[in-house]
Design an enzyme around this catalytic site. Structure first.
Site, PDB file in Angstrom:
ATOM      1  N   ALA A  98       0.819  -1.215   0.000  1.00 19.95           N
ATOM      2  CA  ALA A  98       0.000   0.000   0.000  1.00 19.95           C
ATOM      3  C   ALA A  98       0.852   1.265   0.000  1.00 19.95           C
ATOM      4  CB  ALA A  98      -0.944   0.004   1.204  1.00 19.95           C
ATOM      5  N   LYS A  99       2.151   1.135   0.304  1.00 18.63           N
ATOM      6  CA  LYS A  99       3.109   2.245   0.258  1.00 18.63           C
ATOM      7  C   LYS A  99       2.598   3.472   1.008  1.00 18.63           C
ATOM      8  CE  LYS A  99       5.206   0.716  -4.091  1.00 18.63           C
ATOM      9  NZ  LYS A  99       4.285  -0.421  -4.402  1.00 18.63           N
ATOM     10  N   ARG A 100       2.106   3.266   2.222  1.00 17.41           N
ATOM     11  CA  ARG A 100       1.564   4.366   3.002  1.00 17.41           C
ATOM     12  C   ARG A 100       2.692   5.228   3.579  1.00 17.41           C
ATOM     13  NH1 ARG A 100      -2.785   3.683   0.317  1.00 17.41           N
ATOM     14  NH2 ARG A 100      -4.486   2.504   1.263  1.00 17.41           N
TER      15      ARG A 100
END
Length: 281
Positions: A98-100
């Site tokens: 999700a590369k938050r």
């Protein structure tokens, strides 16, 4: 109550038992079409369940790309929840891609969404971006430690645009990417057999000998297969850290669907190739 077993220990065991392969679950529209599925939530569910049925009981890691589920709204997120739950039940570790990345209470909320054991989307690890400053990830680091989860922090990514940030040189003479790796080494200090805080490092980047990749944690390495990197390239790219590499293959496996046997055979071939390459490293 004792803390759960750390992600790094669970990942090391899974890699030793099943081989160091991560299969991405990337149900983009073109791939759904290739499988003869509609580009809707029903097609998404059939795709995801087929991948889980085929490989979740035999590969170390599955990595769903959250964006391809989110585009279908609440129905897509419901499919993602089931995918995570069923993959973990079959024995695979799940890395949520999700590369938050955010700050303060917002980062804490993202962390709670994926790293708290009671969350519907609880995953074994989460990809995160450190480019609001590594310290902005602290809520995720703390929650991962508490719940036995892990993080994969974007460090040296394979997309060409990443270099303008990751290879930029700081006033102390160290690149931004090297600074991220140094932070991760500090997180993993003293952890055995493997730390829970890893880096995302592209397998397509070639010689990385100027970077200290042996930082005590895993290295999630996209780029094997369709992006051009080969399993045989891994020792040259990752050097002494090659045993801690978790190569990600998405299209190279997924293009063999929807046939379950085809998916299994493709995953087994990649796992064997990677195991042989890591053994030679």
């Amino acid at each position: 109550m004792s803390r759960p077993e750390p992600f790094g220990a669970r990942l090391r065991r899974a890699m030793d038992e099943r081989g160091p392969l991560c299969v991405g679950i990337d149900p983009h529209a073109a791939l759904l079409a290739e499988w003869g599925l509609n580009d809707d939530a029903d097609g998404l569910e059939r795709f995801s369940r087929t991948v889980v049925e085929a490989v979740a009981d035999r590969v170390a890691v599955l990595k769903p790309q959250s964006a391809f589920f989110e585009r279908f709204g609440s129905r897509g997120v419901a499919v993602l929840e089931r995918t995570v739950r069923e993959a973990r039940a079959a024995g695979a570790l799940v890395v949520m891609d999700a590369k938050r990345g955010d700050i303060g209470s917002t980062m804490a909320a993202y962390a709670a969404s994926y790293l708290h054991r009671d969350a519907p989307l609880f995953s074994d690890a989460l990809t995160v971006s450190p480019y609001l400053g590594y310290g902005s990830l602290e809520p995720a680091v703390e929650l991962a430690r508490e719940h036995g989860a892990g993080l994969f922090v974007l460090a040296l990514t394979s997309n060409p645009e990443g270099a303008e940030v990751q290879h930029a040189v700081r006033p102390d003479g160290r690149t931004v990417g090297a600074t991220v790796l140094a932070h991760l080494a500090a997180e993993n200090a003293g952890e055995q057999p493997l730390g829970s805080f890893g880096a995302v490092v592209g397998a397509t980047l070639g010689d990385l000998s100027s970077y200290d990749l042996d930082m005590g944690g895993p290295l999630l390495a996209p780029g094997i297969g369709a992006q051009g990197a080969r399993a045989a390239d891994l020792p040259a790219v990752f050097g002494a850290a090659v045993r801690n590499v978790v190569p990600n293959v998405s299209r190279g496996v997924l293009r063999h669907g929807p046939d379950v046997a085809g998916l299994r055979d493709a995953a087994a071939r990649y796992a064997d190739e990677i195991r042989a390459a890591v053994g030679s490293g």
